[in-house]
Design an enzyme around this catalytic site. Structure first.
Site, PDB file in Angstrom:
ATOM      1  N   HIS A  68      -8.457   2.677   9.440  1.00  0.00           N
ATOM      2  CA  HIS A  68      -8.475   0.994  10.075  1.00  0.00           C
ATOM      3  C   HIS A  68      -7.210   1.226  10.849  1.00  0.00           C
ATOM      4  CE1 HIS A  68      -4.785   2.012   7.608  1.00  0.00           C
ATOM      5  NE2 HIS A  68      -3.973   1.834   7.205  1.00  0.00           N
ATOM      6  N   HIS A  70      -3.556   0.920  12.982  1.00  0.00           N
ATOM      7  CA  HIS A  70      -1.498   0.143  12.708  1.00  0.00           C
ATOM      8  C   HIS A  70      -1.316  -0.373  14.285  1.00  0.00           C
ATOM      9  CE1 HIS A  70      -0.099   2.390   9.172  1.00  0.00           C
ATOM     10  NE2 HIS A  70      -1.206   1.446   9.041  1.00  0.00           N
ATOM     11  N   ASP A  81      -1.377   2.102   1.545  1.00  0.00           N
ATOM     12  CA  ASP A  81      -2.659   2.923   2.122  1.00  0.00           C
ATOM     13  C   ASP A  81      -2.855   4.415   0.951  1.00  0.00           C
ATOM     14  OD1 ASP A  81      -3.046   1.696   3.950  1.00  0.00           O
ATOM     15  OD2 ASP A  81      -2.077   2.655   5.332  1.00  0.00           O
ATOM     16  N   CYS A 126       0.679  -7.281  -8.725  1.00  0.00           N
ATOM     17  CA  CYS A 126       0.921  -7.366 -10.446  1.00  0.00           C
ATOM     18  C   CYS A 126       0.416  -6.878 -11.483  1.00  0.00           C
ATOM     19  CB  CYS A 126       1.599  -9.098 -10.498  1.00  0.00           C
ATOM     20  SG  CYS A 126      -0.214 -10.343 -10.493  1.00  0.00           S
ATOM     21  N   HIS A 194       0.448 -14.369 -12.826  1.00  0.00           N
ATOM     22  CA  HIS A 194       1.488 -13.757 -12.557  1.00  0.00           C
ATOM     23  C   HIS A 194       1.323 -12.921 -13.630  1.00  0.00           C
ATOM     24  CE1 HIS A 194       4.517 -11.060 -10.984  1.00  0.00           C
ATOM     25  NE2 HIS A 194       5.244 -11.297 -11.692  1.00  0.00           N
ATOM     26  N   HIS A 207       7.498  -6.497 -13.376  1.00  0.00           N
ATOM     27  CA  HIS A 207       6.790  -6.748 -12.383  1.00  0.00           C
ATOM     28  C   HIS A 207       6.282  -7.146 -10.512  1.00  0.00           C
ATOM     29  CE1 HIS A 207       9.440 -10.948 -11.581  1.00  0.00           C
ATOM     30  NE2 HIS A 207       9.954  -9.335 -11.463  1.00  0.00           N
TER      31      HIS A 207
END
Length: 235
Positions: A68, A70, A81, A126, A194, A207
Site C-alpha cells: 500500500h 502512503h 500496519d 474496540c 461498542h 476501550h
C-alpha cells in the site's frame, strides 16, 4: 528495481493523494503486482483491500506480499500496519509517494500496546482491543467475520447477536461487576455498537472509540448511561 515495484509506483502516483493497495503474487515463477480496489471509507488515510480482488489474486497464484502507499507520510509502518502484517503472515511493502521512498517489513511477533493505539477498523478497534486484553490473560476469544467498513457495522452492529457464542453470559441486575467483565455500549447509535473491559480497583473501562486512541477511562455517568449489557466470560 523489480518490475512489480514500477507498476505499484505508477498505481500509487496515478491515484495520489488516495492510498492505493495491491498484492504481490507469484505467477509462473515470477513476482507480479496485482492492483486492488481500496474500499476504505476514507481512502486518504486508510486502506482495505477489496475481498473480491484478494480472491481473484489467490486464483492467479500464491500471494506473497501486501502493498500500500502512503501519499504524504514516510514509508514506515504505523502500529496498525504492523498488526495487520502479523495477521496476514506475509511481507508488507509501503511506498511513500511524496518522498519517493520504499520500505518493507515482515511479521516479527509484534503486539500493539493496549493503551494508545490509533483507530483502524478491523485492525485496531474496540473488538480487537477486547480480544487482545483477554488474550493477555490467557483467554483466546472466537473472532467473527465483520463487514468491510465501519458504515456497514453502524447499520448492523453484531455484538448483541454473538456474545453468547463467544463465551459470555449477561449479568442480571443483582450481580456486581468484577474485574475483567465486558460491557456493551451504545455510542451515538441505536444499537450496541461498542465494547470494553471493566477494570478494578479504579473502576475503569479499557476501550477504543473510533477517532480516538485506545484508553482507560473512568466508568462514570456518561459510560454508565451508554451501557446496554454487562457480560462475564464463562466458557
Amino acid at each position: 528495481m523489480s518490475n512489480w515495484k514500477t507498476e505499484a509506483e505508477k498505481h500509487a502516483k496515478d491515484n495520489f493523494p488516495s492510498e492505493v493497495c495491491g498484492l504481490v503474487v507469484i505467477i509462473k515463477g515470477r513476482e507480479r503486482y496485482i492492483s486492488c480496489k481500496n474500499i476504505a471509507v476514507n481512502p486518504y488515510d486508510h486502506f482495505i483491500i477489496n475481498p473480491l480482488d484478494y480472491a481473484k489474486a489467490e486464483d492467479l497464484g500464491e500471494i506473497v506480499g501486501v502493498f500500500h502507499s502512503h501519499p504524504y507520510q514516510t514509508p514506515y509502518p504505523s502500529s496498525a500496519d504492523l498488526t495487520a502484517c502479523e495477521n496476514s503472515k506475509k511481507i508488507w511493502y509501503i511506498y511513500a509517494v511524496a518522498l519517493n521512498k520504499w520500505h518493507e517489513f515482515e511479521p516479527t511477533g509484534y503486539q500493539a500496546p493496549l493503551i494508545g493505539r490509533s483507530y483502524a477498523f478491523g485492525v485496531h478497534d474496540c473488538w480487537t482491543l477486547v480480544k487482545d486484553y483477554y488474550k493477555s490473560v490467557g483467554i483466546n476469544l472466537r473472532d467473527w467475520e465483520r463487514p468491510n467498513n465501519p458504515d456497514s457495522f453502524r447499520i448492523n452492529p453484531y455484538f448483541d447477536k454473538c456474545f453468547k457464542d463467544t463465551g459470555f453470559r449477561e449479568l442480571d441486575h443483582t450481580e456486581e461487576l468484577e474485574h475483567g467483565d465486558s460491557l456493551l455500549f451504545s455510542i451515538n447509535s441505536q444499537g450496541l455498537n461498542h465494547v470494553g473491559v471493566f477494570l478494578l480497583p479504579q473502576q475503569m473501562v479499557l476501550h477504543h472509540i473510533e477517532g480516538r486512541l485506545s484508553s482507560k477511562d473512568f466508568y462514570g455517568e456518561w459510560l454508565v448511561k451508554c451501557t446496554g449489557k454487562r457480560l462475564r466470560y464463562v466458557k
